[in-house]
Design a protein around this motif. Structure first.
Motif, PDB file in Angstrom:
ATOM      1  N   MET A   1      41.907  37.920  30.598  1.00  0.00           N
ATOM      2  CA  MET A   1      40.667  37.635  29.890  1.00  0.00           C
ATOM      3  C   MET A   1      40.768  38.161  28.620  1.00  0.00           C
ATOM      4  SD  MET A   1      37.864  35.906  30.861  1.00  0.00           S
ATOM      5  CE  MET A   1      36.187  35.837  31.159  1.00  0.00           C
ATOM      6  N   ARG A   2      40.821  39.451  28.580  1.00  0.00           N
ATOM      7  CA  ARG A   2      40.927  40.433  27.361  1.00  0.00           C
ATOM      8  C   ARG A   2      41.961  39.735  26.348  1.00  0.00           C
ATOM      9  NH1 ARG A   2      39.316  46.428  27.233  1.00  0.00           N
ATOM     10  NH2 ARG A   2      39.131  46.451  24.878  1.00  0.00           N
ATOM     11  N   LEU A   3      43.054  39.523  26.863  1.00  0.00           N
ATOM     12  CA  LEU A   3      44.074  38.898  25.780  1.00  0.00           C
ATOM     13  C   LEU A   3      43.602  37.517  25.301  1.00  0.00           C
ATOM     14  CD1 LEU A   3      47.101  39.235  24.742  1.00  0.00           C
ATOM     15  CD2 LEU A   3      47.605  37.989  26.978  1.00  0.00           C
ATOM     16  N   ALA A   4      42.857  36.887  25.953  1.00  0.00           N
ATOM     17  CA  ALA A   4      42.529  35.582  25.491  1.00  0.00           C
ATOM     18  C   ALA A   4      41.418  35.655  24.438  1.00  0.00           C
ATOM     19  CB  ALA A   4      41.827  34.876  26.498  1.00  0.00           C
ATOM     20  N   ALA A   5      40.519  36.752  24.517  1.00  0.00           N
ATOM     21  CA  ALA A   5      39.487  37.176  23.363  1.00  0.00           C
ATOM     22  C   ALA A   5      40.313  37.696  22.238  1.00  0.00           C
ATOM     23  CB  ALA A   5      38.582  38.175  24.088  1.00  0.00           C
ATOM     24  N   GLN A   6      41.280  38.305  22.414  1.00  0.00           N
ATOM     25  CA  GLN A   6      42.023  38.924  21.271  1.00  0.00           C
ATOM     26  C   GLN A   6      42.820  37.834  20.536  1.00  0.00           C
ATOM     27  OE1 GLN A   6      44.577  42.052  22.839  1.00  0.00           O
ATOM     28  NE2 GLN A   6      42.823  43.413  22.822  1.00  0.00           N
ATOM     29  N   CYS A   7      43.298  36.719  21.281  1.00  0.00           N
ATOM     30  CA  CYS A   7      43.954  35.708  20.674  1.00  0.00           C
ATOM     31  C   CYS A   7      42.989  34.865  19.856  1.00  0.00           C
ATOM     32  CB  CYS A   7      44.543  34.870  21.434  1.00  0.00           C
ATOM     33  SG  CYS A   7      46.071  35.540  22.456  1.00  0.00           S
ATOM     34  N   GLN A   8      41.804  34.705  20.467  1.00  0.00           N
ATOM     35  CA  GLN A   8      40.744  34.018  19.564  1.00  0.00           C
ATOM     36  C   GLN A   8      40.211  34.703  18.461  1.00  0.00           C
ATOM     37  OE1 GLN A   8      37.642  33.337  22.841  1.00  0.00           O
ATOM     38  NE2 GLN A   8      38.397  31.168  22.792  1.00  0.00           N
ATOM     39  N   ALA A   9      40.257  36.065  18.574  1.00  0.00           N
ATOM     40  CA  ALA A   9      39.806  36.794  17.430  1.00  0.00           C
ATOM     41  C   ALA A   9      40.911  36.570  16.138  1.00  0.00           C
ATOM     42  CB  ALA A   9      39.631  38.174  17.763  1.00  0.00           C
TER      43      ALA A   9
END
Length: 104
Positions: free
Chosen positions: A1-9
């Protein structure tokens, strides 16, 4: 989940960076155009500094040879007038002043 947020950022930052690059390129092109216009205007203004404006002469009074007419007219007008260089600093370089030797 955290990785997906970082990718979006990261993706959002890349999009913003791309927009900024486009804006920068557009502004650089506009600045180049304005710089060229300023140089043209500067050259035009510099050429006008060398001009002499004479007010009050009738149109066509110089005849066929405007240079000779102007020479005769200035000779008559400046008779008794002494022309001297003014100053010596960079701000007055090339400036001339006139005064009458015989107070008319």
């Amino acid at each position: 989940m955290r990785l997906a947020a970082q990718c979006q950022a990261i993706q959002k930052m890349e999009e913003v960076a791309g927009e900024h690059e486009e804006q920068f390129a557009s502004m650089a092109a506009e600045m180049g155009l304005m710089h060229n216009q300023l140089q043209e205007k500067d050259l035009e203004n510099r050429s006008h500094r060398q001009n002499i404006s004479i007010v009050g002469l009738l149109e066509g009074s110089e005849g066929a040879d405007a240079g000779a007419y102007l020479g005769r007219m200035l000779e008559k007008l400046l008779r008794g007038c002494v022309c001297t260089a003014v100053g010596g600093g960079s701000s007055t370089q090339g400036m001339w002043g006139m005064y009458y030797a015989n107070n008319p």
